[in-house]
Design an enzyme around this catalytic site. Structure first.
Site, mmCIF file in Angstrom:
data_model
loop_
_atom_site.group_PDB
_atom_site.id
_atom_site.type_symbol
_atom_site.label_atom_id
_atom_site.label_comp_id
_atom_site.label_asym_id
_atom_site.label_seq_id
_atom_site.Cartn_x
_atom_site.Cartn_y
_atom_site.Cartn_z
ATOM 1 N N MET A 37 0.845 -1.198 0.000
ATOM 2 C CA MET A 37 0.000 0.000 0.000
ATOM 3 C C MET A 37 0.879 1.247 0.000
ATOM 4 S SD MET A 37 -3.476 -0.888 1.972
ATOM 5 C CE MET A 37 -2.932 -0.566 3.638
ATOM 6 N N GLY A 38 2.144 1.100 -0.412
ATOM 7 C CA GLY A 38 3.042 2.254 -0.482
ATOM 8 C C GLY A 38 3.543 2.663 0.891
ATOM 9 N N GLU A 42 11.974 0.042 5.073
ATOM 10 C CA GLU A 42 12.974 -1.018 4.938
ATOM 11 C C GLU A 42 12.324 -2.414 4.941
ATOM 12 O OE1 GLU A 42 16.369 -2.411 3.928
ATOM 13 O OE2 GLU A 42 16.043 -0.242 3.993
ATOM 14 N N GLY A 43 11.203 -2.559 5.654
ATOM 15 C CA GLY A 43 10.513 -3.857 5.682
ATOM 16 C C GLY A 43 10.028 -4.255 4.289
ATOM 17 N N HIS A 44 9.428 -3.288 3.562
ATOM 18 C CA HIS A 44 8.986 -3.587 2.191
ATOM 19 C C HIS A 44 10.186 -3.885 1.296
ATOM 20 C CE1 HIS A 44 5.669 -0.795 3.569
ATOM 21 N NE2 HIS A 44 4.957 -1.810 3.126
ATOM 22 N N ASP A 157 2.267 -9.061 9.184
ATOM 23 C CA ASP A 157 0.811 -9.245 9.099
ATOM 24 C C ASP A 157 0.558 -10.742 9.011
ATOM 25 O OD1 ASP A 157 -0.250 -6.401 8.805
ATOM 26 O OD2 ASP A 157 1.317 -6.471 7.305
HETATM 27 O O1 PAF Z 1 -0.193 -5.693 3.627
HETATM 28 C C1 PAF Z 1 -0.604 -4.790 2.878
HETATM 29 O O2 PAF Z 1 0.069 -3.787 2.642
HETATM 30 C C2 PAF Z 1 -1.990 -4.912 2.253
HETATM 31 O O3 PAF Z 1 -2.884 -5.518 3.126
HETATM 32 C C3 PAF Z 1 -1.980 -5.617 0.890
HETATM 33 C C4 PAF Z 1 -1.524 -7.056 1.001
HETATM 34 C C5 PAF Z 1 -1.070 -4.858 -0.067
HETATM 35 C C6 PAF Z 1 -3.389 -5.625 0.300
HETATM 36 O O4 PAF Z 1 -3.885 -4.331 0.152
#
Ligand code: PAF
Length: 284
Positions: A37-38, A42-44, A157
């Site tokens: 979701m933008g 660093e985690g992404h 998550d």
């Molecule tokens: O974890 C997230 O950022 C969101 O829940 C996802 C998986 C991109 C779905 O919108």
């Protein structure tokens, strides 16, 4: 090494996404997908780097999905930084970024929803009843648009990861779902886009959540009573200034139901610090 010599390709429509992915496929590439979701941190980036080790091409989507926010939640307040996100994605060698608008993903007349039971029941759903239906619906759409070989999700998550795994299994999507360990600050706080909302005082208190989970784990691994340890942790967190504790629960790591003898367990928590909701989890 990431290839920063070439600009990252950006697409905003399903047709342009599918044409770019078809180009990768023609070259025989194995394709990994990282939905986000933008407000990338660093985690992404760790997810993207890991995806690069598992595939030839990495596609990242950035879409703040309205279906997973309740009317009372922070959709309008959710941090957005498209230019910064794109620069970060380029720095880690992402090959393609997909930036659909709400109209592209949910055109007028869109009426379908994925509704799940199993790992989608309880925990987050007790407090955010619409959340996993929104997540599963957007992830199903994105999977069908990108058609990756594998997709990487953060273990931060953890319930979401379990829900996505179950959906992929139940609908025979044939996508390998890879869970990647939670990235943490040096003091233990799990990285999250929502950490940006914390005041300096709240930021100083926030790592106590992870410390509390570690303390519960120590008690459980030493043969102590999980419920007593959870009650003690809740009292400590309240004393440390945390607000409502939505849950701290020890669950089966796969089903997220009751723990089963001899099966991996997961300790999951969600609670409030001021107006910010934090979640975290650890293996036990
Ligand atoms: O974890 C997230 O950022 C969101 O829940 C996802 C998986 C991109 C779905 O919108």
């Amino acid at each position: 090494m990431p290839d920063t010599a070439f600009p990252l390709t950006r697409v905003t429509t399903v047709a342009s996404l599918q044409s770019a992915v078809a180009g990768f496929r023609e070259d025989g590439a194995r394709i990994a997908f990282v939905p986000t979701m933008g407000a990338l941190h660093e985690g992404h980036l760790a997810l993207v780097r890991h995806a690069k080790t598992r595939a030839d091409k990495v596609v990242v989507s950035i879409f703040v999905n309205p279906l997973q926010f309740a009317p009372t939640e922070d959709l309008d307040r959710y941090p957005r930084n498209e230019a910064g996100d794109i620069a970060l994605l380029q720095s880690v060698g992402c090959d393609l970024v997909y930036l659909p608008t709400v109209d592209v993903l949910y055109p007028q007349g869109f009426v379908s929803r994925i509704e799940m039971k199993g790992p989608a029941l309880g925990l987050e759903t007790d407090f955010r009843p619409q959340f996993f239906s929104g997540v599963a619906t957007v992830v199903m759409k994105l999977f069908n648009q990108v058609r990756p070989d594998l997709a990487v999700f953060g273990e931060k998550d953890f319930q979401q990861l379990a829900v996505v795994r179950a959906m992929v299994r139940d609908f025979d999507l044939g996508i390998d779902i890879v869970g990647y360990p939670t990235m943490r600050e040096a003091d233990g706080l799990a990285l999250s886009s929502r950490n940006a909302y914390l005041s300096p005082e709240q930021r100083a208190a926030a790592p106590k959540l992870h410390a509390a989970l570690e303390a519960i784990r120590s008690v459980v691994l030493a043969g102590g009573d999980a419920e007593v340890a959870i009650a003690t942790a809740k009292a400590d967190l309240t004393a440390a200034g945390f607000g409502q504790i939505d849950y701290i629960a020890l669950r089966d790591a796969e089903t997220l139901g009751e723990v089963r003898a001899g099966k991996p367990r997961r300790l999951l928590a969600a609670l409030w610090l001021g107006k910010t909701r934090l979640i975290d989890n650890i293996a036990v």
